[in-house]
Design an enzyme around this catalytic site. Structure first.
Site, PDB file in Angstrom:
ATOM      1  N   GLY A 190       0.850  -1.156   0.042  1.00 29.90           N
ATOM      2  CA  GLY A 190      -0.107   0.151  -0.032  1.00 29.90           C
ATOM      3  C   GLY A 190       0.873   1.121  -0.097  1.00 29.90           C
ATOM      4  O   GLY A 190       2.094   1.324   0.311  1.00 29.90           O
ATOM      5  N   ARG A 247      -2.568   8.129   4.229  1.00 30.35           N
ATOM      6  CA  ARG A 247      -2.848   9.065   5.455  1.00 30.35           C
ATOM      7  C   ARG A 247      -1.454   9.633   6.011  1.00 30.35           C
ATOM      8  O   ARG A 247      -1.381  10.354   6.779  1.00 30.35           O
ATOM      9  CB  ARG A 247      -3.672   8.167   6.563  1.00 30.35           C
ATOM     10  CG  ARG A 247      -4.891   7.895   5.905  1.00 30.35           C
ATOM     11  CD  ARG A 247      -5.602   6.841   6.792  1.00 30.35           C
ATOM     12  NE  ARG A 247      -5.439   5.544   6.239  1.00 30.35           N
ATOM     13  CZ  ARG A 247      -6.074   4.356   6.653  1.00 30.35           C
ATOM     14  NH1 ARG A 247      -6.714   4.302   7.777  1.00 30.35           N
ATOM     15  NH2 ARG A 247      -5.635   3.198   6.361  1.00 30.35           N
ATOM     16  N   LYS A 295       4.605   3.900   3.084  1.00 32.79           N
ATOM     17  CA  LYS A 295       4.453   3.899   4.479  1.00 32.79           C
ATOM     18  C   LYS A 295       5.557   2.842   5.221  1.00 32.79           C
ATOM     19  O   LYS A 295       6.238   3.346   6.520  1.00 32.79           O
ATOM     20  CB  LYS A 295       2.826   3.503   4.826  1.00 32.79           C
ATOM     21  CG  LYS A 295       2.610   3.282   6.462  1.00 32.79           C
ATOM     22  CD  LYS A 295       1.210   3.354   6.785  1.00 32.79           C
ATOM     23  CE  LYS A 295       0.549   2.328   6.210  1.00 32.79           C
ATOM     24  NZ  LYS A 295      -0.818   2.190   6.462  1.00 32.79           N
ATOM     25  N   THR A 336      -6.333  -5.790   0.939  1.00 35.96           N
ATOM     26  CA  THR A 336      -5.198  -6.481   1.710  1.00 35.96           C
ATOM     27  C   THR A 336      -5.841  -8.273   1.012  1.00 35.96           C
ATOM     28  O   THR A 336      -5.005  -8.959   1.235  1.00 35.96           O
ATOM     29  CB  THR A 336      -5.715  -6.559   3.134  1.00 35.96           C
ATOM     30  OG1 THR A 336      -7.068  -6.615   3.536  1.00 35.96           O
ATOM     31  CG2 THR A 336      -4.968  -5.114   3.847  1.00 35.96           C
ATOM     32  N   ASN A 348      -9.462  -6.005  15.261  1.00 36.38           N
ATOM     33  CA  ASN A 348      -8.741  -6.854  14.658  1.00 36.38           C
ATOM     34  C   ASN A 348      -7.309  -6.184  14.273  1.00 36.38           C
ATOM     35  O   ASN A 348      -7.257  -4.987  14.083  1.00 36.38           O
ATOM     36  CB  ASN A 348      -9.092  -6.955  13.131  1.00 36.38           C
ATOM     37  CG  ASN A 348      -8.259  -7.696  12.302  1.00 36.38           C
ATOM     38  OD1 ASN A 348      -7.529  -8.310  12.678  1.00 36.38           O
ATOM     39  ND2 ASN A 348      -8.594  -7.584  10.781  1.00 36.38           N
ATOM     40  N   ALA A 399      44.196  28.887  22.631  1.00 37.74           N
ATOM     41  CA  ALA A 399      42.809  29.095  22.164  1.00 37.74           C
ATOM     42  C   ALA A 399      43.073  29.696  20.719  1.00 37.74           C
ATOM     43  O   ALA A 399      43.902  30.497  20.462  1.00 37.74           O
ATOM     44  CB  ALA A 399      42.352  30.387  22.958  1.00 37.74           C
TER      45      ALA A 399
HETATM   46  C1  UD1 Z   1      -6.415  -3.250   8.334  1.00 38.06           C
HETATM   47  C2  UD1 Z   1      -7.776  -4.132   8.457  1.00 38.06           C
HETATM   48  C3  UD1 Z   1      -8.490  -3.874   9.763  1.00 38.06           C
HETATM   49  C4  UD1 Z   1      -7.475  -3.874  11.022  1.00 38.06           C
HETATM   50  C5  UD1 Z   1      -6.083  -3.078  10.887  1.00 38.06           C
HETATM   51  C6  UD1 Z   1      -5.186  -3.209  11.680  1.00 38.06           C
HETATM   52  C7  UD1 Z   1      -8.380  -5.103   6.176  1.00 38.06           C
HETATM   53  C8  UD1 Z   1      -9.455  -4.753   5.134  1.00 38.06           C
HETATM   54  N1  UD1 Z   1      -8.587  -4.245   7.154  1.00 38.06           N
HETATM   55  O1  UD1 Z   1      -6.922  -2.012   8.017  1.00 38.06           O
HETATM   56  O2  UD1 Z   1      -9.700  -4.910  10.034  1.00 38.06           O
HETATM   57  O3  UD1 Z   1      -8.335  -3.482  12.035  1.00 38.06           O
HETATM   58  O4  UD1 Z   1      -5.649  -3.188   9.366  1.00 38.06           O
HETATM   59  O5  UD1 Z   1      -4.215  -2.259  11.597  1.00 38.06           O
HETATM   60  O6  UD1 Z   1      -7.202  -5.639   5.999  1.00 38.06           O
HETATM   61  N2  UD1 Z   1      -2.012  -3.261   1.641  1.00 38.06           N
HETATM   62  C9  UD1 Z   1      -1.210  -4.252   0.827  1.00 38.06           C
HETATM   63  N3  UD1 Z   1      -1.970  -4.122  -0.674  1.00 38.06           N
HETATM   64  C10 UD1 Z   1      -3.013  -3.607  -0.665  1.00 38.06           C
HETATM   65  C11 UD1 Z   1      -3.844  -3.045   0.508  1.00 38.06           C
HETATM   66  C12 UD1 Z   1      -2.913  -2.857   1.883  1.00 38.06           C
HETATM   67  O7  UD1 Z   1      -0.343  -4.686   0.670  1.00 38.06           O
HETATM   68  O8  UD1 Z   1      -3.799  -3.779  -1.708  1.00 38.06           O
HETATM   69  C13 UD1 Z   1      -1.023  -3.468   3.030  1.00 38.06           C
HETATM   70  C14 UD1 Z   1      -0.457  -2.055   3.444  1.00 38.06           C
HETATM   71  O9  UD1 Z   1       0.660  -1.614   2.814  1.00 38.06           O
HETATM   72  C15 UD1 Z   1      -0.579  -2.251   4.889  1.00 38.06           C
HETATM   73  C16 UD1 Z   1      -1.473  -3.372   5.189  1.00 38.06           C
HETATM   74  O10 UD1 Z   1      -1.644  -3.773   3.933  1.00 38.06           O
HETATM   75  O11 UD1 Z   1       0.544  -2.532   5.444  1.00 38.06           O
HETATM   76  C17 UD1 Z   1      -2.776  -2.814   6.054  1.00 38.06           C
HETATM   77  O12 UD1 Z   1      -3.421  -2.069   4.964  1.00 38.06           O
HETATM   78  P1  UD1 Z   1      -4.098  -0.709   5.401  1.00 38.06           P
HETATM   79  O13 UD1 Z   1      -4.828  -0.060   4.265  1.00 38.06           O
HETATM   80  O14 UD1 Z   1      -3.608   0.148   6.448  1.00 38.06           O
HETATM   81  O15 UD1 Z   1      -5.564  -1.438   6.434  1.00 38.06           O
HETATM   82  P2  UD1 Z   1      -6.318  -0.918   7.574  1.00 38.06           P
HETATM   83  O16 UD1 Z   1      -7.274   0.042   6.937  1.00 38.06           O
HETATM   84  O17 UD1 Z   1      -5.348  -0.145   8.676  1.00 38.06           O
HETATM   85 CA    CA Z   2      -3.288   0.070   8.806  1.00 38.21          CA
END
Ligand code: UD1
Ligand code: CA
Length: 451
Positions: free
Chosen positions: A10, A14, A21, A79, A169, A375
């Site tokens: 990702g 934010r 990130k 994810t 979660n 000095a």
């Molecule tokens: C995610 C969880 C949420 C949990 C939280 C905990 C999902 C849908 N939600 O939300 O339930 O409470 O983490 O911290 O999983 N990433 C990828 N590919 C993508 C999207 C994201 O590799 O297509 C990676 C991001 O780089 C990141 C991680 O997955 O390291 C989590 O993604 P993020 O978008 O931060 O999920 P949250 O909204 O925090």
């Molecule tokens: Ca996250």
């Protein structure tokens, strides 16, 4: 067989950053490296890192290792999509798949082991780490009866009741890989964010279990820089408490930072606004700070360093440094040395009891035992093209405001006259003086200048 997948594809919108990130750092180590370190301790058979946004930068941040494989997820559709991409590329799906969010950096290997043991004891399809948060903002809400999870609802998809649910979660899952493979392609993106959520696997699998863990900071996810600074604070508090328990006094701990690699001896006093970074070692009975920055430096016993900056150097015992000294890389200051205010030293070896008390620049120099540098002494070590060496023998006295034009060799017990510009070598026991004689003109009257 244990396989690990770390989600790091990702962008981290934010964070409001041009950097991915997972490459942001906490106490000098990237988020991704921290996640990798904690799962490496489990000795998994393979680790897959899902990369996408600025994938080259993310890949290059990790040392090459035959156990670590990068899988490119492009575009990033969530994810769950990341794990779909993984399962299309990796056909072998034996044993357990531990999935870790790359932005939950403080997870301990101890907790991961607990999750795996819990998963085995339940012969679960999936087990995940959950925790209760008074303010669950930003996390997926976990709906479970006893330990059995019905589903996870992402915050943006919650109704007004669901949003109040305090069980969240943590983003750390252990799957039976065979069970996961059967349903992974059934995930849909019919949600507010139009993303394919990994959390939807929970309701598709039968035996989905929640391991509820009390969070001491390790489950904090990082979505923005406020959360990044909270994690930094967590790491620093743990580190400083560890040092305090082992005999280090911090006068004002909140204003100080210490690297995880640094070693600090007993009865060391760390004053306010002091930062010890990199691979540094501070030995017993030192007093460091206030307002001091030390990086990659060894400081032996009984030293006092105040209001100063030191990089990559070696400070022997009983040395006093500062206030306002700048010790640049590759210096060795031997025992009982004294470096005073507004002194800059670079790439130089000072023998025992050398004093450089005020307003000097010493570069590429060797200074013998007991010598006193007056000095304002400057080593002119650079002719615009190359750097040259200055050697000063033991027991020498360099007069105030001497300029030493390098390359130059002064013998032992040499004295230089104050204000001299020294360009020639001088022998043991000599006085080197190079300045124009003073002329006194008596009864001197200023010319009357015309208006
Ligand atoms: C995610 C969880 C949420 C949990 C939280 C905990 C999902 C849908 N939600 O939300 O339930 O409470 O983490 O911290 O999983 N990433 C990828 N590919 C993508 C999207 C994201 O590799 O297509 C990676 C991001 O780089 C990141 C991680 O997955 O390291 C989590 O993604 P993020 O978008 O931060 O999920 P949250 O909204 O925090
Ligand atoms: Ca996250």
């Amino acid at each position: 067989m244990l396989t690990v997948a770390i989600l790091a594809a990702g962008k981290g919108t934010r964070m409001a950053s041009s950097q991915p990130k997972v490459l942001h750092e906490l106490s000098g180590k990237t988020l991704l490296q921290r996640v990798l370190d904690s799962c490496s301790e489990l000795k998994p058979d393979k680790i897959f890192i899902l990369v996408g946004h600025k994938s080259n930068e993310v890949e290059n941040s990790i040392l090459k290792n035959k156990n670590i494989h990068f899988i490119v997820q492009n575009p990033q559709k969530g994810t769950g999509h990341a794990i779909q991409v993984l399962s299309h590329q990796v056909k072998e799906n034996k044993g357990k798949l531990l999935v870790l969010n790359g932005d939950v950096p403080l997870i301990k290997s101890k907790t991961l082991k607990r999750l795996i043991n819990f998963h085995d004891s339940k012969t679960a399809d999936v087990s995940l780490i959950s925790t209760r948060k008074k303010n669950p903002h930003g996390y997926g809400r976990v709906f479970a009866k006893d330990n059995l999870i019905e589903r996870i609802v992402e915050e943006k998809d919650c109704n007004t009741d669901q949003i109040l649910n305090e069980l969240v979660n943590a983003g750390i899952y252990c799957f039976s890989w065979v069970s996961l493979s059967k349903i992974i392609n059934n995930l849909k993106s019919n949600n507010k964010q139009k993303e394919i959520y990994l959390t939807d696997t929970i309701s598709l699998l039968k035996k989905s279990y929640s391991l509820e863990v009390e969070d001491d900071g390790e489950l904090q996810g990082i979505n923005n820089r406020v959360q990044l600074s909270k994690c930094e604070e967590t790491i620093q508090n743990i580190l400083k408490e560890k040092h305090m328990m082992r005999g280090v006094t911090f006068i004002n701990p909140a204003s100080c930072t210490i690297s995880e690699e640094s070693i600090i001896g007993v009865d060391v006093i760390i004053e306010a606004n002091t930062h010890i970074r990199g691979n540094s070692k501070i030995s017993n009975n030192c007093k460091i700070g206030p307002n001091t920055f030390i990086k990659d430096t060894v400081v032996n016993e009984n030293c006092e360093i105040i209001n100063s900056t030191i990089f990559n150097s070696k400070i022997m015992d009983n040395v006093n440094i500062g206030p306002y000294s700048h010790i640049r890389p590759n210096c060795e200051i031997s025992s009982y040395g004294k470096i005073g205010n507004f002194v800059e030293i670079k790439n130089s070896q000072l023998d025992e009891k050398v004093k450089i008390n005020h307003l000097s620049y010493i570069g590429d120099s060797k200074i013998g035992k007991n010598s006193n540098i007056g000095a304002g002494t400057i080593t002119a070590n650079f002719d615009g093209k190359k750097k040259y060496v200055t050697n000063i023998g033991k027991n020498s006295s360099i007069g105030a405001n001497t300029v030493l034009i390098a390359p130059i060799n002064l013998g032992e017990s040499v004295t230089t006259g104050a204000g001299s510009v020294i360009t020639k070598d001088s022998q043991n026991n000599s006085l080197a003086i190079a300045r124009s004689k003073q002329v006194n003109i008596e009864n001197w009257k200023k010319n009357n200048t015309q208006d």
